[in-house]
Design a protein around this motif. Structure first.
Motif, short mmCIF file in Angstrom:
data_model
loop_
_atom_site.label_atom_id
_atom_site.label_comp_id
_atom_site.label_asym_id
_atom_site.label_seq_id
_atom_site.Cartn_x
_atom_site.Cartn_y
_atom_site.Cartn_z
N VAL A 133 0.85 -1.21 0.00
CA VAL A 133 0.00 0.00 0.00
C VAL A 133 0.87 1.24 0.00
CG1 VAL A 133 -1.64 1.33 1.38
CG2 VAL A 133 -2.01 -1.11 1.02
N ARG A 134 1.93 1.23 0.82
CA ARG A 134 2.84 2.39 0.84
C ARG A 134 3.47 2.61 -0.54
NH1 ARG A 134 4.83 4.67 5.78
NH2 ARG A 134 6.52 5.51 4.53
N ALA A 135 3.85 1.52 -1.19
CA ALA A 135 4.47 1.64 -2.52
C ALA A 135 3.47 2.20 -3.52
CB ALA A 135 4.99 0.28 -2.99
N LEU A 136 2.21 1.74 -3.47
CA LEU A 136 1.21 2.25 -4.40
C LEU A 136 0.85 3.71 -4.13
CD1 LEU A 136 -1.20 -0.82 -4.65
CD2 LEU A 136 0.32 0.07 -6.42
N VAL A 137 0.80 4.08 -2.86
CA VAL A 137 0.48 5.47 -2.51
C VAL A 137 1.61 6.40 -2.95
CG1 VAL A 137 0.17 7.04 -0.54
CG2 VAL A 137 -1.12 4.92 -0.65
N SER A 138 2.84 5.96 -2.79
CA SER A 138 3.96 6.82 -3.17
C SER A 138 4.04 7.03 -4.68
CB SER A 138 5.28 6.24 -2.65
OG SER A 138 5.60 5.05 -3.34
N GLN A 139 3.51 6.11 -5.46
CA GLN A 139 3.54 6.24 -6.92
C GLN A 139 2.39 7.08 -7.46
OE1 GLN A 139 3.48 2.27 -8.41
NE2 GLN A 139 5.58 1.82 -7.76
N GLY A 140 1.31 7.20 -6.67
CA GLY A 140 0.13 7.93 -7.15
C GLY A 140 0.24 9.42 -6.92
N PRO A 141 -0.69 10.18 -7.49
CA PRO A 141 -0.67 11.63 -7.30
C PRO A 141 -1.14 11.99 -5.88
CG PRO A 141 -2.60 10.99 -8.54
CD PRO A 141 -1.77 9.76 -8.37
N SER A 142 -0.67 13.14 -5.40
CA SER A 142 -1.10 13.63 -4.09
C SER A 142 -2.56 14.04 -4.15
CB SER A 142 -0.26 14.83 -3.67
OG SER A 142 1.08 14.46 -3.53
N THR A 143 -3.28 13.73 -3.07
CA THR A 143 -4.70 14.07 -3.02
C THR A 143 -5.09 14.37 -1.59
OG1 THR A 143 -6.93 13.30 -3.49
CG2 THR A 143 -5.34 11.63 -2.88
N ASP A 144 -6.07 15.28 -1.45
CA ASP A 144 -6.59 15.59 -0.11
C ASP A 144 -7.65 14.58 0.31
OD1 ASP A 144 -4.97 17.80 0.00
OD2 ASP A 144 -6.51 19.16 -0.77
N GLN A 145 -8.30 13.98 -0.64
CA GLN A 145 -9.41 13.07 -0.38
C GLN A 145 -9.01 11.66 -0.80
OE1 GLN A 145 -11.58 14.45 1.24
NE2 GLN A 145 -13.50 13.39 1.11
N PRO A 146 -8.85 10.72 0.15
CA PRO A 146 -8.51 9.35 -0.26
C PRO A 146 -9.66 8.69 -1.00
CG PRO A 146 -8.72 9.50 2.13
CD PRO A 146 -8.92 10.86 1.58
N ASP A 147 -9.34 7.92 -2.00
CA ASP A 147 -10.34 7.22 -2.81
C ASP A 147 -10.16 5.72 -2.61
OD1 ASP A 147 -12.21 6.40 -4.62
OD2 ASP A 147 -11.09 7.05 -6.39
N PRO A 148 -11.14 5.04 -1.97
CA PRO A 148 -11.00 3.59 -1.74
C PRO A 148 -11.06 2.76 -3.01
CG PRO A 148 -13.14 4.35 -0.98
CD PRO A 148 -12.37 5.57 -1.40
N ASN A 149 -11.42 3.37 -4.14
CA ASN A 149 -11.47 2.63 -5.40
C ASN A 149 -10.14 2.60 -6.13
OD1 ASN A 149 -14.19 1.97 -5.11
ND2 ASN A 149 -14.82 3.96 -5.94
N GLN A 150 -9.15 3.29 -5.60
CA GLN A 150 -7.80 3.25 -6.17
C GLN A 150 -7.13 1.93 -5.78
OE1 GLN A 150 -6.44 5.49 -8.29
NE2 GLN A 150 -8.49 6.39 -8.27
N PRO A 151 -6.10 1.51 -6.50
CA PRO A 151 -5.44 0.23 -6.20
C PRO A 151 -4.95 0.12 -4.75
CG PRO A 151 -4.70 1.03 -8.32
CD PRO A 151 -5.55 2.12 -7.72
N GLY A 174 -6.25 1.46 -2.04
CA GLY A 174 -7.40 1.20 -1.17
C GLY A 174 -7.93 -0.22 -1.30
N ILE A 175 -7.96 -0.70 -2.54
CA ILE A 175 -8.43 -2.06 -2.77
C ILE A 175 -7.47 -3.07 -2.15
CG2 ILE A 175 -8.84 -3.77 -4.58
CD1 ILE A 175 -9.93 -1.42 -6.28
N LEU A 176 -6.16 -2.84 -2.31
CA LEU A 176 -5.17 -3.72 -1.70
C LEU A 176 -5.29 -3.70 -0.18
CD1 LEU A 176 -2.72 -5.61 -1.86
CD2 LEU A 176 -1.28 -3.56 -1.91
N LEU A 177 -5.48 -2.53 0.40
CA LEU A 177 -5.59 -2.43 1.85
C LEU A 177 -6.80 -3.20 2.37
CD1 LEU A 177 -4.55 -1.20 4.49
CD2 LEU A 177 -6.04 0.75 4.04
N ILE A 178 -7.95 -3.00 1.74
CA ILE A 178 -9.18 -3.65 2.23
C ILE A 178 -9.11 -5.16 2.02
CG2 ILE A 178 -11.66 -3.86 1.83
CD1 ILE A 178 -11.60 -0.82 1.18
N PHE A 179 -8.88 -5.58 0.79
CA PHE A 179 -8.91 -7.01 0.50
C PHE A 179 -7.67 -7.73 1.02
CE2 PHE A 179 -12.03 -5.44 -2.59
CZ PHE A 179 -13.10 -6.23 -2.20
#
Length: 157
Positions: free
Chosen positions: A52-70, A72-77
């Motif tokens: 999850v840390r690796a995926l978050v560091s590769q994505g764009p910065s955002t103020d609002q987390p989106d659980p439909n991003q990879p 979020g899906i990896l974290l939940i499942f």
């Protein structure tokens, strides 16, 4: 005192003892199996958090987390999957134990894995990827040791 039937190790059972009760002691096996499940699940959750840390560091910065991003899906499942693996591995390790006890203790193992996931959040914040990798390695080694102990207990050694 009346004389009861001799137990497997020469111990005397009281007369009121249930003759249909199992004579095996499953407590050490249950403890090792629960430890195996919890540590295996915790190691998997630490690995999921690294992903999850690796995926978050590769994505764009955002103020609002989106659980439909990879991430979020990896974290939940990933978390739910690790809890499921913990419960199923505990279930499999306790094969000689009666079914209803296996089920209850396996659910305890899965729930305790989820609690450990909550305790990994401060590790993630304070120590970052190095801390998560250390926890994953330590819990994996502990799960390996408990797995070996479980196999020895099931073999009667």
């Amino acid at each position: 005192m009346g004389s009861g039937a001799a137990g497997p190790r020469g111990s005397e059972r009281p007369e009121h003892w249930n003759p249909l009760a199992p004579t095996e002691d499953y407590v050490p096996l249950a403890g090792a199996s629960i430890g195996f499940g919890i540590l295996l699940g915790t190691a998997l959750i630490a690995a999921v958090l690294l992903g999850v840390r690796a995926l978050v560091s590769q994505g764009p910065s955002t103020d609002q987390p989106d659980p439909n991003q990879p991430a979020g899906i990896l974290l939940i499942f990933g978390t739910l999957g690790a809890c499921g693996v913990a419960g199923l591995s505990c279930w499999a390790a306790m094969s000689p134990v009666p079914t209803y006890r296996r089920g209850g203790l396996s659910m305890v193992s899965a729930f305790a894995t989820f609690v450990m996931a909550l305790l990994l959040a401060p590790v993630n914040e304070l120590a970052g990827p190095a801390g998560l990798a250390l926890v994953a390695t330590a819990c994996g080694a502990g799960a390996w040791a408990f797995g070996r102990r479980t196999r020895r207990l099931r073999a009667g050694v």
